[in-house]
Design an enzyme around this catalytic site. Structure first.
Site, mmCIF file in Angstrom:
data_model
loop_
_atom_site.group_PDB
_atom_site.id
_atom_site.type_symbol
_atom_site.label_atom_id
_atom_site.label_comp_id
_atom_site.label_asym_id
_atom_site.label_seq_id
_atom_site.Cartn_x
_atom_site.Cartn_y
_atom_site.Cartn_z
ATOM 1 N N GLY A 198 0.810 -0.890 0.245
ATOM 2 C CA GLY A 198 0.211 -0.035 0.036
ATOM 3 C C GLY A 198 1.207 1.420 -0.512
ATOM 4 O O GLY A 198 1.490 1.420 0.220
ATOM 5 N N ARG A 218 -2.473 8.128 3.655
ATOM 6 C CA ARG A 218 -2.039 9.103 4.979
ATOM 7 C C ARG A 218 -0.896 9.558 5.579
ATOM 8 O O ARG A 218 -1.128 10.826 5.674
ATOM 9 C CB ARG A 218 -3.336 8.865 6.299
ATOM 10 C CG ARG A 218 -4.753 8.932 5.772
ATOM 11 C CD ARG A 218 -5.616 7.927 6.750
ATOM 12 N NE ARG A 218 -5.314 6.920 5.684
ATOM 13 C CZ ARG A 218 -5.954 5.545 7.332
ATOM 14 N NH1 ARG A 218 -6.574 5.747 8.296
ATOM 15 N NH2 ARG A 218 -5.589 4.319 6.372
ATOM 16 N N GLN A 220 3.119 -6.922 -6.002
ATOM 17 C CA GLN A 220 1.444 -6.396 -6.418
ATOM 18 C C GLN A 220 1.338 -5.391 -6.996
ATOM 19 O O GLN A 220 2.054 -4.117 -6.512
ATOM 20 C CB GLN A 220 0.569 -6.429 -5.160
ATOM 21 C CG GLN A 220 -0.683 -6.330 -5.310
ATOM 22 C CD GLN A 220 -1.604 -5.931 -4.097
ATOM 23 O OE1 GLN A 220 -0.926 -5.005 -2.969
ATOM 24 N NE2 GLN A 220 -3.178 -5.889 -4.105
ATOM 25 N N ASP A 243 2.199 -2.248 8.770
ATOM 26 C CA ASP A 243 2.277 -1.611 9.286
ATOM 27 C C ASP A 243 1.805 -1.438 10.746
ATOM 28 O O ASP A 243 1.485 -0.401 11.365
ATOM 29 C CB ASP A 243 1.506 0.061 8.614
ATOM 30 C CG ASP A 243 -0.184 -0.428 8.554
ATOM 31 O OD1 ASP A 243 -0.510 -1.944 8.836
ATOM 32 O OD2 ASP A 243 -0.992 0.090 8.041
ATOM 33 N N ASN A 296 -1.406 4.423 10.448
ATOM 34 C CA ASN A 296 -1.922 5.136 9.145
ATOM 35 C C ASN A 296 -1.432 6.340 8.907
ATOM 36 O O ASN A 296 -1.532 7.056 7.750
ATOM 37 C CB ASN A 296 -3.633 5.095 9.570
ATOM 38 C CG ASN A 296 -3.653 3.903 9.190
ATOM 39 O OD1 ASN A 296 -3.027 2.942 8.936
ATOM 40 N ND2 ASN A 296 -4.813 3.755 10.423
ATOM 41 N N ARG A 309 34.090 13.177 13.538
ATOM 42 C CA ARG A 309 33.439 12.622 12.257
ATOM 43 C C ARG A 309 33.803 11.400 11.713
ATOM 44 O O ARG A 309 34.293 10.628 11.569
ATOM 45 C CB ARG A 309 33.482 13.876 10.901
ATOM 46 C CG ARG A 309 33.078 15.375 11.538
ATOM 47 C CD ARG A 309 33.461 16.269 10.429
ATOM 48 N NE ARG A 309 33.680 16.430 9.650
ATOM 49 C CZ ARG A 309 34.385 16.774 8.526
ATOM 50 N NH1 ARG A 309 34.865 17.927 8.960
ATOM 51 N NH2 ARG A 309 33.843 16.488 7.014
ATOM 52 N N LYS A 324 37.973 14.139 12.314
ATOM 53 C CA LYS A 324 37.995 13.452 10.841
ATOM 54 C C LYS A 324 38.841 12.728 10.371
ATOM 55 O O LYS A 324 40.122 12.714 10.146
ATOM 56 C CB LYS A 324 37.288 14.942 10.061
ATOM 57 C CG LYS A 324 36.959 14.032 8.244
ATOM 58 C CD LYS A 324 37.238 14.872 7.330
ATOM 59 C CE LYS A 324 38.113 14.214 5.996
ATOM 60 N NZ LYS A 324 38.804 13.914 5.510
ATOM 61 N N TYR A 367 44.110 20.314 2.861
ATOM 62 C CA TYR A 367 42.858 20.617 1.776
ATOM 63 C C TYR A 367 43.379 21.396 1.146
ATOM 64 O O TYR A 367 43.516 22.500 1.776
ATOM 65 C CB TYR A 367 41.287 20.914 2.186
ATOM 66 C CG TYR A 367 40.838 20.942 0.399
ATOM 67 C CD1 TYR A 367 41.119 19.643 -0.116
ATOM 68 C CD2 TYR A 367 39.769 21.472 0.843
ATOM 69 C CE1 TYR A 367 40.071 20.291 -1.483
ATOM 70 C CE2 TYR A 367 39.003 22.001 -0.119
ATOM 71 C CZ TYR A 367 39.044 21.486 -1.299
ATOM 72 O OH TYR A 367 37.637 21.063 -2.383
ATOM 73 N N SER A 420 51.155 25.129 20.099
ATOM 74 C CA SER A 420 50.001 26.012 20.755
ATOM 75 C C SER A 420 50.277 26.488 19.442
ATOM 76 O O SER A 420 50.770 27.055 19.262
ATOM 77 C CB SER A 420 49.545 26.543 21.799
ATOM 78 O OG SER A 420 49.224 25.517 22.490
HETATM 79 C C1 UD1 Z 1 -7.014 -4.229 7.459
HETATM 80 C C2 UD1 Z 1 -8.016 -5.051 7.862
HETATM 81 C C3 UD1 Z 1 -9.026 -4.367 9.322
HETATM 82 C C4 UD1 Z 1 -8.347 -4.511 10.252
HETATM 83 C C5 UD1 Z 1 -7.129 -3.601 9.896
HETATM 84 C C6 UD1 Z 1 -5.947 -3.500 10.964
HETATM 85 C C7 UD1 Z 1 -9.227 -5.556 5.665
HETATM 86 C C8 UD1 Z 1 -10.147 -5.582 3.746
HETATM 87 N N1 UD1 Z 1 -9.628 -5.170 6.532
HETATM 88 O O1 UD1 Z 1 -8.064 -3.101 7.195
HETATM 89 O O2 UD1 Z 1 -9.929 -5.383 9.295
HETATM 90 O O3 UD1 Z 1 -9.194 -4.109 11.532
HETATM 91 O O4 UD1 Z 1 -7.040 -3.703 8.942
HETATM 92 O O5 UD1 Z 1 -5.657 -2.849 10.940
HETATM 93 O O6 UD1 Z 1 -8.163 -6.791 5.041
HETATM 94 N N2 UD1 Z 1 -2.101 -4.305 0.929
HETATM 95 C C9 UD1 Z 1 -1.667 -4.398 0.453
HETATM 96 N N3 UD1 Z 1 -2.040 -4.032 -1.259
HETATM 97 C C10 UD1 Z 1 -3.774 -3.618 -1.037
HETATM 98 C C11 UD1 Z 1 -3.936 -4.114 -0.055
HETATM 99 C C12 UD1 Z 1 -3.190 -3.318 1.315
HETATM 100 O O7 UD1 Z 1 -0.032 -5.106 0.535
HETATM 101 O O8 UD1 Z 1 -4.069 -4.267 -1.919
HETATM 102 C C13 UD1 Z 1 -1.552 -4.387 2.752
HETATM 103 C C14 UD1 Z 1 -1.020 -2.578 2.975
HETATM 104 O O9 UD1 Z 1 -0.144 -2.254 2.736
HETATM 105 C C15 UD1 Z 1 -1.175 -3.006 4.353
HETATM 106 C C16 UD1 Z 1 -1.964 -3.611 5.039
HETATM 107 O O10 UD1 Z 1 -1.840 -4.705 3.793
HETATM 108 O O11 UD1 Z 1 0.276 -2.898 5.207
HETATM 109 C C17 UD1 Z 1 -3.824 -3.054 5.349
HETATM 110 O O12 UD1 Z 1 -4.111 -2.891 4.314
HETATM 111 P P1 UD1 Z 1 -5.181 -1.521 4.936
HETATM 112 O O13 UD1 Z 1 -5.575 -0.889 3.553
HETATM 113 O O14 UD1 Z 1 -4.148 -0.490 5.631
HETATM 114 O O15 UD1 Z 1 -5.799 -2.187 5.145
HETATM 115 P P2 UD1 Z 1 -7.515 -1.658 6.732
HETATM 116 O O16 UD1 Z 1 -8.217 -0.819 6.260
HETATM 117 O O17 UD1 Z 1 -6.190 -0.671 7.750
HETATM 118 CA CA CA Z 2 -4.558 -0.194 8.020
#
Ligand code: UD1
Ligand code: CA
Length: 460
Positions: A12, A16, A73, A103, A228, A333, A351, A387, A405
């Site tokens: 992702g 935010r 992905q 995260d 987030n 340094r 340095k 230098y 000195s």
């Molecule tokens: C998700 C869960 C939610 C849970 C929450 C906890 C789902 C649908 N929902 O929601 O139930 O309570 O986490 O924090 O799973 N990511 C990808 N590829 C994508 C989408 C997301 O790799 O296509 C990754 C994001 O980078 C992130 C993680 O998946 O690290 C979670 O995605 P995010 O969109 O933050 O899910 P939430 O809405 O928080």
């Molecule tokens: Ca999240």
């Protein structure tokens, strides 16, 4: 047999965060968010780690480096779609897959271990790490049926009022049986409020087929807190730093004020060392026993021996031995090596220089590209002129030399063993050993100068 892999979702963007850096590479306690998740998973004993990358994939891969597998992905179509990308990357012998979000840096290895153990003990198809929270806003809710059976997870955006009132939430961390996971994923559709393939829909698919779905409730709901935005980032930073500080104190390190001491995750400190307030220990820092560090000191990628004092100074990419004293107000340094019992005093910059046992540079000096032997005394205000505007040149000062000195050492230049330089000299030629070098104008005394006129004085 625990044949469990971790799949960590990190594709992702993290909109935010409002950043050009992918969210999972933002750091807490000096390490990227996703690094902490990997560390916890490995601490729980997983056999392999697959990180699903997308946004800023190259950056994430380069940062995490070896020992980790990656799945790409290229389009972020949802958490279920992300997990599907890991299918062919997982080793064939893997039987269970723990899915985590990149995260959630506060998860602890013991919590994940408990999740895996619960999953194995129950012979479940899926075990969800859930938590009871007072404010469930933003999280998926765990929906239970008769006898507490887990039926499904409903996302906040798809939940009705009664579902929104549920306080048991989905942490986004799960353990699945691999075969059941991928069979269920194939059945997921993006038929929901966000038009995404939700991983959470796997739960209802498994539950409807009467395959065991359970939840493992986290003892400490704070652990599952995700990052987030930058407000969450600062909150996670605080928690991780305090954990690190507590671990150090429990191992015999005195922190005068843990609230104003900023120590990165990997830092190692020996017992009976005291860290004073407003000290930052960043990156790869190792400090031995019985040292005094701070106040107001920054050490970055630096090792320090035992019994060394560093006060109000900045030290970067350097090695400091035992019995040394640095500061106040020194700047060491990259490439500085202080061996044993070296003193670097106030307003001294060093340095890329190697200073051997027992030598002293006590005040107001610049030492660059130099090799200084044992028991050398460098007088106040000594400058290595390293230098020439184009190239950097070395200065060598051999054992036992005494630099008066306010000396300028115009490099390349060498001061022989036990030689002495008269104060105020500008040294441009090598000095043989056991010699005295004086390179300054001879002093003239003009007697009765007040009586002479100004012009006469100007012509002198
Ligand atoms: C998700 C869960 C939610 C849970 C929450 C906890 C789902 C649908 N929902 O929601 O139930 O309570 O986490 O924090 O799973 N990511 C990808 N590829 C994508 C989408 C997301 O790799 O296509 C990754 C994001 O980078 C992130 C993680 O998946 O690290 C979670 O995605 P995010 O969109 O933050 O899910 P939430 O809405 O928080
Ligand atoms: Ca999240």
């Amino acid at each position: 047999m625990n044949n469990t892999a971790a799949v960590i979702l990190a594709a992702g963007k993290g909109t935010r965060m409002r950043s050009k850096t992918p969210k999972v590479l933002h750091k807490v306690a000096g390490k990227p968010l996703v690094w902490h998740v990997i560390n916890a998973a490995q601490g729980a004993g997983v056999k392999e780690v697959v990180v699903v990358v997308g946004h800023g994939a190259e950056g994430v891969k380069n940062t995490l480096g070896e020992g980790i597998k990656f799945a790409l992905q290229s389009e972020q179509l949802g958490t279920a779609h992300a997990v599907m990308q890991a299918k062919d990357v997982l080793s064939p012998e893997i039987e269970n897959v723990m899915v985590l979000c990149g995260d959630t840096p506060l998860l602890e290895a013991v919590t994940l271990e408990k999740l895996i153990q619960t999953h194995l003990a129950k012979k479940a198809a899926c075990t969800i790490l859930s938590a009871q929270v007072t404010n469930p806003t933003g999280y998926g809710r765990i929906i239970r049926g008769d006898g507490g059976k887990v039926l499904k997870i409903v996302e906040e955006k798809d939940a009705d009022e009664s579902q929104k009132a549920i306080k048991e939430i989905n942490s986004g961390t799960y353990c699945f049986t691999k075969n059941e996971l991928f069979k269920a994923l194939a059945k997921i559709t993006p038929d929901n409020a966000q038009g995404e393939y939700y991983l959470t829909d796997v739960i209802s698919v498994l539950s409807d087929d009467n395959l065991g779905v359970f939840s493992c409730i986290a003892d400490n709901p704070k652990e599952i807190q995700g990052v987030n935005d930058r407000v969450h980032l600062a909150a996670a930073e605080k928690v991780l730093r305090m954990r690190k500080n507590i671990a150090l104190m429990q191992n015999g390190v005195t922190l005068i004020d843990p609230d104003t001491t900023y120590i990165d995750y990997d830092v190692e400190i020996g017992p009976d060392t005291t860290i004073y307030p407003f000290t930052l220990l960043q990156g790869d820092v190792t400090i031995g026993a019985d040292c005094e560090i701070g106040p107001s000191t920054t050490l970055k990628n630096t090792s320090v021996g035992e019994n060394t004092t560093i006060t109000r100074s900045v030290v970067i990419d350097s090695n400091i031995g035992s019995g040394c004293s640095v500061g106040p107000f020194a700047y060491l340094r990259p490439g500085t090596v202080l061996r044993q019992d070296v003193k670097i005093g106030d307003f001294v910059e060093v340095k890329k220089s190697d200073i051997d046992d027992g030598s002293k540079v006590p005040h107001l000096s610049y030492i660059g590209d130099s090799t200084i032997g044992k028991n050398v005394n460098v007088g106040a205000g000594t400058i290595t002129c390293n230098y020439d505007g184009k190239n950097k040149w070395p200065t060598v000062i051999e054992d036992g030399a005494f630099i008066g000195s306010n000396t300028n050492l115009v490099a390349p230049v060498k001061v022989g063993k036990n030689s002495v330089i008269g104060a105020g000299s500008t040294i441009t030629k090598d000095i043989p050993q056991n010699s005295l070098a004086i390179a300054r104008q001879k002093q003239k005394n003009i007697l009765d100068w007040k009586k002479k006129n100004k012009k006469e004085c100007r012509d002198l």
